[in-house]
Write a protein that holds these residues in place. Structure first.
Motif, PDB file in Angstrom:
ATOM      1  N   SER A  70       0.835  -1.210   0.000  1.00 37.93           N
ATOM      2  CA  SER A  70       0.000   0.000   0.000  1.00 37.93           C
ATOM      3  C   SER A  70       0.862   1.248   0.000  1.00 37.93           C
ATOM      4  N   GLU A  71       1.932   1.184   0.771  1.00 36.76           N
ATOM      5  CA  GLU A  71       2.833   2.328   0.879  1.00 36.76           C
ATOM      6  C   GLU A  71       3.645   2.524  -0.400  1.00 36.76           C
ATOM      7  N   ILE A  72       3.906   1.436  -1.112  1.00 35.56           N
ATOM      8  CA  ILE A  72       4.597   1.541  -2.394  1.00 35.56           C
ATOM      9  C   ILE A  72       3.741   2.343  -3.373  1.00 35.56           C
ATOM     10  N   VAL A  73       2.440   1.999  -3.451  1.00 35.13           N
ATOM     11  CA  VAL A  73       1.528   2.706  -4.358  1.00 35.13           C
ATOM     12  C   VAL A  73       1.380   4.164  -3.942  1.00 35.13           C
ATOM     13  N   ALA A  74       1.121   4.390  -2.652  1.00 38.66           N
ATOM     14  CA  ALA A  74       0.925   5.756  -2.161  1.00 38.66           C
ATOM     15  C   ALA A  74       2.186   6.594  -2.358  1.00 38.66           C
ATOM     16  N   GLY A  75       3.344   6.004  -2.069  1.00 37.13           N
ATOM     17  CA  GLY A  75       4.608   6.732  -2.215  1.00 37.13           C
ATOM     18  C   GLY A  75       4.898   7.106  -3.649  1.00 37.13           C
ATOM     19  N   ALA A  76       4.646   6.186  -4.577  1.00 36.87           N
ATOM     20  CA  ALA A  76       4.900   6.450  -5.997  1.00 36.87           C
ATOM     21  C   ALA A  76       3.987   7.552  -6.520  1.00 36.87           C
ATOM     22  N   LEU A  77       2.698   7.475  -6.193  1.00 32.29           N
ATOM     23  CA  LEU A  77       1.749   8.484  -6.669  1.00 32.29           C
ATOM     24  C   LEU A  77       2.006   9.839  -6.022  1.00 32.29           C
ATOM     25  N   GLN A  78       2.486   9.814  -4.792  1.00 31.65           N
ATOM     26  CA  GLN A  78       2.797  11.062  -4.104  1.00 31.65           C
ATOM     27  C   GLN A  78       4.036  11.720  -4.685  1.00 31.65           C
ATOM     28  N   ASP A  79       5.096  10.956  -4.878  1.00 34.60           N
ATOM     29  CA  ASP A  79       6.349  11.514  -5.401  1.00 34.60           C
ATOM     30  C   ASP A  79       6.182  12.076  -6.805  1.00 34.60           C
ATOM     31  N   HIS A  80       5.346  11.438  -7.618  1.00 39.09           N
ATOM     32  CA  HIS A  80       5.118  11.909  -8.982  1.00 39.09           C
ATOM     33  C   HIS A  80       4.003  12.952  -9.053  1.00 39.09           C
ATOM     34  N   LYS A  81       3.472  13.334  -7.868  1.00 36.72           N
ATOM     35  CA  LYS A  81       2.393  14.324  -7.785  1.00 36.72           C
ATOM     36  C   LYS A  81       1.188  13.922  -8.650  1.00 36.72           C
ATOM     37  N   ARG A  82       0.956  12.622  -8.723  1.00 30.32           N
ATOM     38  CA  ARG A  82      -0.173  12.094  -9.498  1.00 30.32           C
ATOM     39  C   ARG A  82      -1.429  12.020  -8.638  1.00 30.32           C
ATOM     40  N   ALA A  83      -1.246  12.040  -7.323  1.00 27.12           N
ATOM     41  CA  ALA A  83      -2.393  11.934  -6.422  1.00 27.12           C
ATOM     42  C   ALA A  83      -2.146  12.737  -5.166  1.00 27.12           C
ATOM     43  N   VAL A  84      -3.221  13.104  -4.516  1.00 24.46           N
ATOM     44  CA  VAL A  84      -3.150  13.732  -3.199  1.00 24.46           C
ATOM     45  C   VAL A  84      -3.369  12.627  -2.173  1.00 24.46           C
ATOM     46  N   ILE A  85      -2.438  12.487  -1.236  1.00 22.73           N
ATOM     47  CA  ILE A  85      -2.561  11.466  -0.200  1.00 22.73           C
ATOM     48  C   ILE A  85      -3.271  12.091   0.995  1.00 22.73           C
ATOM     49  N   LEU A  86      -4.345  11.447   1.455  1.00 22.85           N
ATOM     50  CA  LEU A  86      -5.172  12.005   2.526  1.00 22.85           C
ATOM     51  C   LEU A  86      -5.416  10.953   3.599  1.00 22.85           C
ATOM     52  N   GLY A  87      -5.372  11.380   4.856  1.00 22.05           N
ATOM     53  CA  GLY A  87      -5.623  10.468   5.967  1.00 22.05           C
ATOM     54  C   GLY A  87      -4.619  10.664   7.070  1.00 22.05           C
ATOM     55  N   THR A  88      -4.089   9.566   7.580  1.00 22.62           N
ATOM     56  CA  THR A  88      -3.083   9.626   8.636  1.00 22.62           C
ATOM     57  C   THR A  88      -1.841   8.841   8.217  1.00 22.62           C
ATOM     58  N   ARG A  89      -0.762   9.048   8.948  1.00 19.95           N
ATOM     59  CA  ARG A  89       0.516   8.418   8.597  1.00 19.95           C
ATOM     60  C   ARG A  89       0.393   6.906   8.517  1.00 19.95           C
ATOM     61  N   THR A  90       1.040   6.333   7.509  1.00 21.10           N
ATOM     62  CA  THR A  90       0.936   4.890   7.267  1.00 21.10           C
ATOM     63  C   THR A  90       1.813   4.093   8.222  1.00 21.10           C
ATOM     64  N   PHE A  91       1.719   2.785   8.108  1.00 23.36           N
ATOM     65  CA  PHE A  91       2.365   1.861   9.040  1.00 23.36           C
ATOM     66  C   PHE A  91       3.886   1.994   9.080  1.00 23.36           C
ATOM     67  N   GLY A  92       4.496   2.113   7.915  1.00 30.34           N
ATOM     68  CA  GLY A  92       5.948   2.253   7.880  1.00 30.34           C
ATOM     69  C   GLY A  92       6.716   0.960   7.692  1.00 30.34           C
ATOM     70  N   LYS A  93       6.212   0.066   6.850  1.00 31.56           N
ATOM     71  CA  LYS A  93       6.935  -1.180   6.571  1.00 31.56           C
ATOM     72  C   LYS A  93       7.661  -1.032   5.237  1.00 31.56           C
ATOM     73  N   GLY A  94       8.916  -0.689   5.305  1.00 38.53           N
ATOM     74  CA  GLY A  94       9.692  -0.439   4.100  1.00 38.53           C
ATOM     75  C   GLY A  94      10.603  -1.570   3.719  1.00 38.53           C
ATOM     76  N   SER A  95      10.192  -2.809   3.957  1.00 43.36           N
ATOM     77  CA  SER A  95      11.050  -3.946   3.629  1.00 43.36           C
ATOM     78  C   SER A  95      10.317  -4.936   2.741  1.00 43.36           C
ATOM     79  N   VAL A  96      11.078  -5.728   2.018  1.00 45.20           N
ATOM     80  CA  VAL A  96      10.539  -6.717   1.077  1.00 45.20           C
ATOM     81  C   VAL A  96      10.832  -8.117   1.599  1.00 45.20           C
ATOM     82  N   GLN A  97       9.803  -8.971   1.616  1.00 45.96           N
ATOM     83  CA  GLN A  97       9.987 -10.350   2.052  1.00 45.96           C
ATOM     84  C   GLN A  97       9.903 -11.313   0.865  1.00 45.96           C
ATOM     85  N   THR A  98      10.798 -12.275   0.867  1.00 45.10           N
ATOM     86  CA  THR A  98      10.798 -13.330  -0.145  1.00 45.10           C
ATOM     87  C   THR A  98      10.381 -14.625   0.527  1.00 45.10           C
ATOM     88  N   VAL A  99       9.418 -15.339  -0.069  1.00 48.01           N
ATOM     89  CA  VAL A  99       8.964 -16.610   0.493  1.00 48.01           C
ATOM     90  C   VAL A  99       9.696 -17.747  -0.217  1.00 48.01           C
TER      91      VAL A  99
END
Length: 442
Positions: free
Chosen positions: A295-324
């Protein structure tokens, strides 16, 4: 499996005794230290097998040791038994057998995040915020989330009983459900007003992008899309490739996300590409403390490219990738292998995505499958964080038309009710209409 593990430990111990420890290189020192710890582990296992008050099953102890080893790294690396691994695969495919509630542990209590519409739990009136105190007469006090989910799920047709504590009621509620196949639809689309739509993504599964595009095509058939609210609240994440593809639908070019791990040759760089359909309508993304990972990947990408306005409260903050990684015995290991970075190069690990417009959620009851109150626990709080044949008679057509109108009125009332009770959604629609109006003037 346990025999192989024991043989490995014994082999390492033999190597340790056959080759004296030298401090010639740092690598040699680290290997020697590893062997010493393995020797200690073998000694402790031997003590347990010989002297522990109850008989010890070696397999249980070894699995416990594996769990302990992975849990010491970060909150997201873990060992999955064959049963757990199978459940993970079912989740990503989009269906499972259960009663239809999303749960979390809040303040140490197993709590309902939301009942899934149309499921046994939804039909019997389970509500967001209900506390599950017993499952099949087993107390949930101290029960882990995976263990609770495992008990709630089971074979279709089987019964499961839960005891609920609900705010405002003095007595506990006892409910019995018959498990059913739960189609976990990750994309829920809703028309708010003519031209303005809300698409909620509850998690990123194998069919999410396909269903998202289908929802956009359906919305476009109803008329020109003037604005979109992408609701990612309480979306815990899911498949990385689906998050990338969702962002790609709304972006024409540029970086979506990069991942960087210990092995540089495995670093990944994802970019957006022009699609067959170009979407230029304004977008508002709703997020909260339950929006994590993909979710944060999508929100971050749209925010950085100014493609969307992000509204609400601060997200969880999980910036890591897991491999199964699947194991030979049918089990699996979920291993953190990289950190991800937004297009501007920022890591949101333990900090989250800060919305462009911070609007706290007001805790009001929402009917249906809505967003639960903002979850306060975030990554930073975790240990080690890192849906006419044309031949009806005229009077039957008239009856059908009346039924459609009645159904439409019910849908309108439901939307009005939701907007009245969900202040974040109400604010997002108000802002979105203003953005669309501004675009039309230009």
């Amino acid at each position: 499996m346990k025999r192989k593990l024991l043989q490995l430990i014994l082999l390492l111990l033999c190597i340790t005794s056959a080759y004296p420890v030298y401090s010639a290189t740092e690598k040699g020192q680290k290997e020697a230290e590893t062997y010493k710890h393995l020797e200690t582990f073998a000694n402790v296992l031997d003590l347990l097998q010989k002297h522990y008050v109850d008989k010890v099953e070696s397999s249980d102890v070894l699995i416990g040791a594996i769990n302990g080893m992975l849990n010491s790294l970060d909150p997201h690396s873990s060992y999955m038994s064959p049963e757990d691994f199978k459940e993970l695969q079912e989740d990503t495919r989009g269906s499972f057998s259960g009663i239809g509630i999303e749960v979390t542990v809040r303040d140490g209590v197993l709590t309902v995040v939301s009942p899934i519409a149309g499921t046994p739990a939804y039909k019997q009136g389970v509500k967001a915020g209900d506390q599950v105190v017993r499952i099949n007469n087993i107390s949930t006090q101290g029960m882990t989330l995976p263990d609770a989910v495992k008990i709630l799920r089971g074979n279709k047709g089987e019964k499961v009983a839960i005891t609920i504590r609900r705010a405002g009621l003095n007595e506990l509620l006892n409910m019995v459900f018959v498990r059913d196949i739960i189609p976990h639809h990750s994309v829920i689309a809703q028309k708010l007003e003519k031209g303005f739509h809300r698409i909620q993504i509850t998690s990123f599964q194998a069919t999410t992008t396909r269903d998202f595009k289908k929802a956009l095509r359906k919305a476009a058939k109803d008329g020109v899309i003037q604005g979109l609210i992408l609701d990612l609240r309480n979306n815990p994440g899911g498949l990385l490739d689906q998050a990338v593809q969702i962002a790609d639908v709304l972006l024409e070019s540029g970086v979506i996300v990069t991942t960087r791990g210990r092995e540089k040759e495995n670093d990944m760089h994802f970019e957006a590409h022009p699609g067959k359909v170009r979407y230029t309508f304004p977008v508002i993304v709703l997020v909260n403390g339950g929006s994590a990972s993909a979710s944060e990947i999508v929100a971050g990408a749209l925010q950085d490219h100014k493609r969307a306005v992000i509204l609400g409260t601060r997200t969880f903050g999980k910036g890591s990738v897991q491999t199964v990684v699947p194991l030979p015995n049918g089990a699996g290991v979920r291993l953190t292998t990289a950190r991800y970075y937004t297009p501007s190069g920022r890591s949101i690990q333990a900090t989250g995505i800060v919305p462009d417009m911070i609007i706290p959620y007001e805790e009001k009851e929402i009917t249906g499958q809505g967003s639960a109150p903002d979850i306060r626990l975030r990554e930073e709080d975790l240990p080690h964080h890192f849906e006419n044949n044309g031949y009806e008679k005229i009077d039957e057509q008239g009856q059908k038309k009346k039924k459609k109108t009645r159904s439409k009125n019910l849908a309108v009332n439901e939307i009005s009710d939701r907007l009245a009770k969900d202040n974040q959604l109400h604010a997002a629609l108000f802002i979105l209409k203003n953005m669309a109006s501004t675009l039309q003037k230009h």
